[in-house]
Design a protein around this motif. Structure first.
Motif, PDB file in Angstrom:
ATOM      1  N   GLU A  33     141.725  27.411  85.570  1.00 25.01           N
ATOM      2  CA  GLU A  33     141.953  28.554  86.454  1.00 25.01           C
ATOM      3  C   GLU A  33     141.839  29.873  85.689  1.00 25.01           C
ATOM      4  O   GLU A  33     141.285  30.857  86.202  1.00 25.01           O
ATOM      5  N   GLU A  34     142.348  29.906  84.446  1.00 26.22           N
ATOM      6  CA  GLU A  34     142.268  31.133  83.648  1.00 26.22           C
ATOM      7  C   GLU A  34     140.822  31.454  83.271  1.00 26.22           C
ATOM      8  O   GLU A  34     140.398  32.620  83.290  1.00 26.22           O
ATOM      9  N   GLN A  35     140.052  30.437  82.946  1.00 32.35           N
ATOM     10  CA  GLN A  35     138.641  30.664  82.623  1.00 32.35           C
ATOM     11  C   GLN A  35     137.877  31.202  83.829  1.00 32.35           C
ATOM     12  O   GLN A  35     137.053  32.111  83.706  1.00 32.35           O
ATOM     13  N   GLU A  36     138.161  30.646  85.032  1.00 36.39           N
ATOM     14  CA  GLU A  36     137.498  31.134  86.240  1.00 36.39           C
ATOM     15  C   GLU A  36     137.904  32.574  86.542  1.00 36.39           C
ATOM     16  O   GLU A  36     137.080  33.400  86.947  1.00 36.39           O
ATOM     17  N   ARG A  37     139.172  32.885  86.347  1.00 33.19           N
ATOM     18  CA  ARG A  37     139.640  34.241  86.621  1.00 33.19           C
ATOM     19  C   ARG A  37     138.965  35.248  85.695  1.00 33.19           C
ATOM     20  O   ARG A  37     138.540  36.322  86.134  1.00 33.19           O
ATOM     21  N   ARG A  38     138.828  34.898  84.425  1.00 31.95           N
ATOM     22  CA  ARG A  38     138.184  35.809  83.473  1.00 31.95           C
ATOM     23  C   ARG A  38     136.691  35.966  83.775  1.00 31.95           C
ATOM     24  O   ARG A  38     136.135  37.066  83.649  1.00 31.95           O
ATOM     25  N   ALA A  39     136.040  34.881  84.182  1.00 34.44           N
ATOM     26  CA  ALA A  39     134.619  34.965  84.508  1.00 34.44           C
ATOM     27  C   ALA A  39     134.397  35.852  85.731  1.00 34.44           C
ATOM     28  O   ALA A  39     133.482  36.698  85.748  1.00 34.44           O
ATOM     29  N   LEU A  40     135.231  35.678  86.774  1.00 38.09           N
ATOM     30  CA  LEU A  40     135.096  36.523  87.964  1.00 38.09           C
ATOM     31  C   LEU A  40     135.412  37.981  87.657  1.00 38.09           C
ATOM     32  O   LEU A  40     134.758  38.897  88.181  1.00 38.09           O
ATOM     33  N   LEU A  41     136.401  38.204  86.799  1.00 33.99           N
ATOM     34  CA  LEU A  41     136.743  39.571  86.424  1.00 33.99           C
ATOM     35  C   LEU A  41     135.596  40.241  85.664  1.00 33.99           C
ATOM     36  O   LEU A  41     135.288  41.423  85.884  1.00 33.99           O
ATOM     37  N   GLN A  42     134.934  39.492  84.802  1.00 32.83           N
ATOM     38  CA  GLN A  42     133.804  40.048  84.060  1.00 32.83           C
ATOM     39  C   GLN A  42     132.641  40.374  84.993  1.00 32.83           C
ATOM     40  O   GLN A  42     131.972  41.403  84.835  1.00 32.83           O
TER      41      GLN A  42
ATOM     42  N   ASP B 282     132.920  41.150  88.233  1.00 35.04           N
ATOM     43  CA  ASP B 282     133.313  42.338  89.002  1.00 35.04           C
ATOM     44  C   ASP B 282     133.143  43.614  88.181  1.00 35.04           C
ATOM     45  O   ASP B 282     132.707  44.656  88.692  1.00 35.04           O
ATOM     46  N   TRP B 283     133.481  43.536  86.903  1.00 33.76           N
ATOM     47  CA  TRP B 283     133.328  44.704  86.036  1.00 33.76           C
ATOM     48  C   TRP B 283     131.853  45.077  85.855  1.00 33.76           C
ATOM     49  O   TRP B 283     131.494  46.259  85.860  1.00 33.76           O
ATOM     50  N   ALA B 284     130.981  44.077  85.727  1.00 33.54           N
ATOM     51  CA  ALA B 284     129.550  44.345  85.586  1.00 33.54           C
ATOM     52  C   ALA B 284     128.995  44.990  86.855  1.00 33.54           C
ATOM     53  O   ALA B 284     128.198  45.939  86.792  1.00 33.54           O
ATOM     54  N   ARG B 285     129.411  44.495  88.043  1.00 31.82           N
ATOM     55  CA  ARG B 285     128.943  45.104  89.295  1.00 31.82           C
ATOM     56  C   ARG B 285     129.446  46.537  89.434  1.00 31.82           C
ATOM     57  O   ARG B 285     128.719  47.427  89.904  1.00 31.82           O
ATOM     58  N   HIS B 286     130.683  46.774  89.026  1.00 32.72           N
ATOM     59  CA  HIS B 286     131.237  48.128  89.105  1.00 32.72           C
ATOM     60  C   HIS B 286     130.465  49.100  88.212  1.00 32.72           C
ATOM     61  O   HIS B 286     130.123  50.217  88.643  1.00 32.72           O
ATOM     62  N   LYS B 287     130.163  48.695  86.980  1.00 33.56           N
ATOM     63  CA  LYS B 287     129.428  49.577  86.068  1.00 33.56           C
ATOM     64  C   LYS B 287     128.002  49.815  86.554  1.00 33.56           C
ATOM     65  O   LYS B 287     127.458  50.917  86.406  1.00 33.56           O
ATOM     66  N   PHE B 288     127.378  48.800  87.154  1.00 28.53           N
ATOM     67  CA  PHE B 288     126.030  48.985  87.681  1.00 28.53           C
ATOM     68  C   PHE B 288     126.031  49.978  88.842  1.00 28.53           C
ATOM     69  O   PHE B 288     125.164  50.864  88.925  1.00 28.53           O
ATOM     70  N   GLN B 289     127.006  49.850  89.740  1.00 28.04           N
ATOM     71  CA  GLN B 289     127.097  50.780  90.858  1.00 28.04           C
ATOM     72  C   GLN B 289     127.388  52.197  90.373  1.00 28.04           C
ATOM     73  O   GLN B 289     126.850  53.181  90.914  1.00 28.04           O
ATOM     74  N   GLU B 290     128.203  52.312  89.335  1.00 20.61           N
ATOM     75  CA  GLU B 290     128.481  53.632  88.764  1.00 20.61           C
ATOM     76  C   GLU B 290     127.218  54.247  88.170  1.00 20.61           C
ATOM     77  O   GLU B 290     126.960  55.453  88.331  1.00 20.61           O
ATOM     78  N   HIS B 291     126.406  53.442  87.508  1.00 18.72           N
ATOM     79  CA  HIS B 291     125.153  53.936  86.941  1.00 18.72           C
ATOM     80  C   HIS B 291     124.196  54.398  88.036  1.00 18.72           C
ATOM     81  O   HIS B 291     123.555  55.461  87.915  1.00 18.72           O
ATOM     82  N   VAL B 292     124.088  53.630  89.114  1.00 22.68           N
ATOM     83  CA  VAL B 292     123.187  54.012  90.209  1.00 22.68           C
ATOM     84  C   VAL B 292     123.649  55.316  90.852  1.00 22.68           C
ATOM     85  O   VAL B 292     122.841  56.205  91.165  1.00 22.68           O
ATOM     86  N   THR B 293     124.955  55.464  91.044  1.00 26.72           N
ATOM     87  CA  THR B 293     125.484  56.684  91.660  1.00 26.72           C
ATOM     88  C   THR B 293     125.202  57.909  90.790  1.00 26.72           C
ATOM     89  O   THR B 293     124.777  58.966  91.287  1.00 26.72           O
TER      90      THR B 293
END
Length: 202
Positions: free
Chosen positions: A109-118, A120-131
């Motif tokens: 469960e901890e490994q899945e949580r860290r993978a999903l968090l990573q 989400d962080w990548a999508r957030h940074k990509f959207q910030e770059h596009v904006t």
């Protein structure tokens, strides 16, 4: 008849300069005495012939010199650097088994949580770059449109507007840091009184 022939031969014989005693005497006295003579002193030596050196042999000679220099440098060792006490660790602590701590194993469960968090962080940074990219492009289009309108109104104002601003550089910004200073921390430190004992190298 015979007497005239002898007289004629004698007169012709005396006309030859090399056999005439008077002429021979004047030959030696006019040209100087027969002494030893030497050429002028030349303080130089004849030029030496340039030796033709094979480029391969010259390269091999340079390589041998480099090898000798490397051997000498290896024997002398690297120059001694200034020690940094903060980076040195006591060997007793490294050999102590009690201080070794194993990394705890992560659950699924901890490994899945860290993978999903990573992700989400990548999508957030990509959207910030596009904006940010879209915003910069919109500002550039607005600037070009304003400059065109200004040039249509006045060429002098347009030339002044496109001049570089020398007050922009050097640009200095002082912002927040990772560990902001705590007032009075040096005096009321939880570790006690702080004394700087670091060595000074001059």
């Amino acid at each position: 008849m015979a007497t005239s022939m002898v007289h004629l031969c004698r007169s012709n014989f005396l006309r030859i300069p090399c056999l005439c005693s008077q002429t021979a005497r004047s030959f030696f006295t006019m040209n100087g005495a027969l002494c030893f003579r030497a050429t002028q002193l030349l303080y130089a030596e004849p030029p030496k012939k340039k030796k033709r050196v094979d480029p391969k042999q010259e390269m091999m000679r340079q390589q041998r010199i480099l090898k000798r220099m490397k051997k000498i440098q290896f024997k002398m060792g690297d120059p001694e650097l200034k020690p940094i006490e903060e980076f040195r660790t006591d060997k007793k602590l490294l050999l102590d088994d009690k201080r070794k701590r194993d990394t705890p194993a992560l659950t699924y469960e901890e490994q899945e949580r860290r993978a999903l968090l990573q992700k989400d962080w990548a999508r957030h940074k990509f959207q910030e770059h596009v904006t940010e990219t879209n915003l910069i492009q919109a500002l550039l289009r607005s600037q070009e449109k304003a400059l065109k309108e200004l040039r249509a109104e006045s060429e002098e104002l347009y030339q002044q507007a496109i001049q570089a601003d020398s007050n922009l550089f050097p640009f200095e910004v002082k912002g927040p840091v990772y560990t902001p200073p705590i007032p009075g921390y040096a005096k009321d430190s939880p570790d006690g009184e702080y004394v700087d004992i670091s060595k000074q190298y001059k």
